[in-house]
Scaffold this active site. Structure first.
Site, PDB file in Angstrom:
ATOM      1  N   GLU A 122       0.827  -1.216   0.000  1.00 11.12           N
ATOM      2  CA  GLU A 122       0.000   0.000   0.000  1.00 11.12           C
ATOM      3  C   GLU A 122       0.860   1.265   0.000  1.00 11.12           C
ATOM      4  O   GLU A 122       0.342   2.368   0.210  1.00 11.12           O
ATOM      5  CB  GLU A 122      -0.957   0.018   1.206  1.00 11.12           C
ATOM      6  N   HIS A 145      -2.889   2.476   8.110  1.00  4.93           N
ATOM      7  CA  HIS A 145      -4.008   1.703   7.571  1.00  4.93           C
ATOM      8  C   HIS A 145      -4.232   0.503   8.471  1.00  4.93           C
ATOM      9  O   HIS A 145      -3.275  -0.109   8.940  1.00  4.93           O
ATOM     10  CB  HIS A 145      -3.698   1.256   6.141  1.00  4.93           C
ATOM     11  N   HIS A 147      -7.472  -2.661   9.976  1.00  6.83           N
ATOM     12  CA  HIS A 147      -8.739  -3.376   9.769  1.00  6.83           C
ATOM     13  C   HIS A 147      -9.497  -3.492  11.100  1.00  6.83           C
ATOM     14  O   HIS A 147      -9.741  -4.604  11.579  1.00  6.83           O
ATOM     15  CB  HIS A 147      -8.478  -4.791   9.237  1.00  6.83           C
ATOM     16  N   GLU A 175     -17.369  12.761  22.921  1.00  7.13           N
ATOM     17  CA  GLU A 175     -16.226  13.542  22.425  1.00  7.13           C
ATOM     18  C   GLU A 175     -15.856  13.266  20.969  1.00  7.13           C
ATOM     19  O   GLU A 175     -14.913  13.855  20.445  1.00  7.13           O
ATOM     20  CB  GLU A 175     -15.034  13.350  23.357  1.00  7.13           C
ATOM     21  N   HIS A 216     -13.248  -3.129   4.000  1.00 10.43           N
ATOM     22  CA  HIS A 216     -11.820  -3.472   4.061  1.00 10.43           C
ATOM     23  C   HIS A 216     -11.169  -2.924   5.333  1.00 10.43           C
ATOM     24  O   HIS A 216     -10.589  -3.664   6.101  1.00 10.43           O
ATOM     25  CB  HIS A 216     -11.113  -2.951   2.798  1.00 10.43           C
TER      26      HIS A 216
HETATM   27  O1  2HA Z   1      -0.914  -4.967   3.741  1.00  9.31           O
HETATM   28  O2  2HA Z   1      -3.880  -4.352   4.822  1.00  9.31           O
HETATM   29  O3  2HA Z   1      -4.603  -3.476   2.445  1.00  9.31           O
HETATM   30  C1  2HA Z   1      -2.073  -5.596   4.086  1.00  9.31           C
HETATM   31  C2  2HA Z   1      -3.234  -4.739   3.892  1.00  9.31           C
HETATM   32  C3  2HA Z   1      -3.554  -4.363   2.512  1.00  9.31           C
HETATM   33 ZN    ZN Z   2      -5.830  -3.612   4.400  1.00  4.05          ZN
END
Ligand code: 2HA
Ligand code: ZN
Length: 279
Positions: A122, A145, A147, A175, A216
């Site tokens: 990414e 990033h 999940h 808040e 995602h």
């Molecule tokens: O690298 O989360 O979106 C693993 C991820 C890709």
């Molecule tokens: Zn991801």
């Protein structure tokens, strides 16, 4: 001058701690998630010979050359690696992390990825997001990033409309409106690891520090690791409360007037157009 041991560098410690926290929170299973952190060249120079390039690595991602990296050339980042597990960063930072300098068609590896590894797939999205955020705030340094579980769950049961999604999150914790007054941007499901999702994310990043990738995960950006992490953490907390209550009769809620009171107390420049769902 003798270089200090990079394993003791504060920026390595921050990466280790953040990856470990995110793993323990259950947000980053297997190789899920990635972090990029723009570093000060002088600070890195205390630990590494900046003239010593270990390897040159082309940018990862599909059609990765298809965007203009010029504003970041020469900038140094510490990043997580492709296929690497957040679970393992703390015990083996030299394999799971890399310090890279941006060049025209890729990156120069200055430290890390000791098993021959490469930066996160990414990376193009991260770099485009850094450029977008730097355009809004010259002090932005971190892009994360992840999940996060409840945020993802919420994606399946809540409309993916930026105003409605943000408003629901703001309703879940008092808040929230002060933590992310700029709201949450949302992209529809898109193929990850591509320039297209990178460009779309960066477009959203001009307006939002938080961008949900539908079904995602989420991107967060900030001046510090704490800011980027704390934004995602707060959305995730709100999403958790939503998922704990969405199927139950709603008796009470935080009203728009109350959100406004709080935002005004904290002097937040909030998205007034994200209030008043009926309007
Ligand atoms: O690298 O989360 O979106 C693993 C991820 C890709
Ligand atoms: Zn991801």
């Amino acid at each position: 001058m003798r270089k200090k041991n990079i394993l003791n560098a504060p920026f390595v410690a921050e990466m280790k701690k953040t990856a470990a926290n995110m793993y323990r929170l259950g947000w980053d299973e297997r190789n899920g998630g990635n972090i990029s952190y723009m570093l000060d060249e002088k600070a890195v120079g205390e630990y590494l010979d900046l003239k010593k390039v270990l390897r040159v690595i082309p940018l990862m991602g599909v059609n990765a050359a298809n965007f203009d990296i010029a504003p970041l050339i020469g900038k140094i980042f510490i990043v997580t690696g492709t296929g690497k597990y957040f679970k393992n960063v703390e015990d083996d930072p030299a394999v799971n992390l890399g310090v890279v300098r941006i060049v025209k068609d890729g990156v120069e590896l200055l430290w890390g990825f000791a098993d021959g590894g490469r930066p996160t797939s990414e990376l193009p999205t991260h770099l485009m997001s850094h450029m977008a955020r730097l355009g809004v705030d010259t002090l932005n340094r971190v892009v994360i990033h992840s999940h996060p579980t409840h945020t993802l769950a919420m994606n399946y049961v809540h409309e993916l409309d930026e105003k409605k999604f943000t408003h629901t999150l703001w309703e879940m914790c008092t808040e929230c409106i002060a933590v992310f007054p700029d709201g949450v941007g949302i992209l529809p499901w898109m193929l990850c690891g591509t320039d297209s999702i990178g460009k779309a994310t960066a477009e959203k990043m001009k307006e939002f520090r938080l961008v949900v990738w539908a079904m995602h995960g989420i991107y967060g950006a900030g001046r510090t690791m704490d800011e980027a992490f704390g934004l995602i953490e707060t959305v995730e907390k709100a999403a958790q409360i939503y998922m704990l209550t969405a199927h139950l009769p709603r008796i009470n809620t935080i009203k728009d007037e109350q959100m406004i009171e709080l935002a005004e107390l904290f002097k937040c420049d909030y998205r007034a157009d994200f209030l008043d769902l009926k309007g």
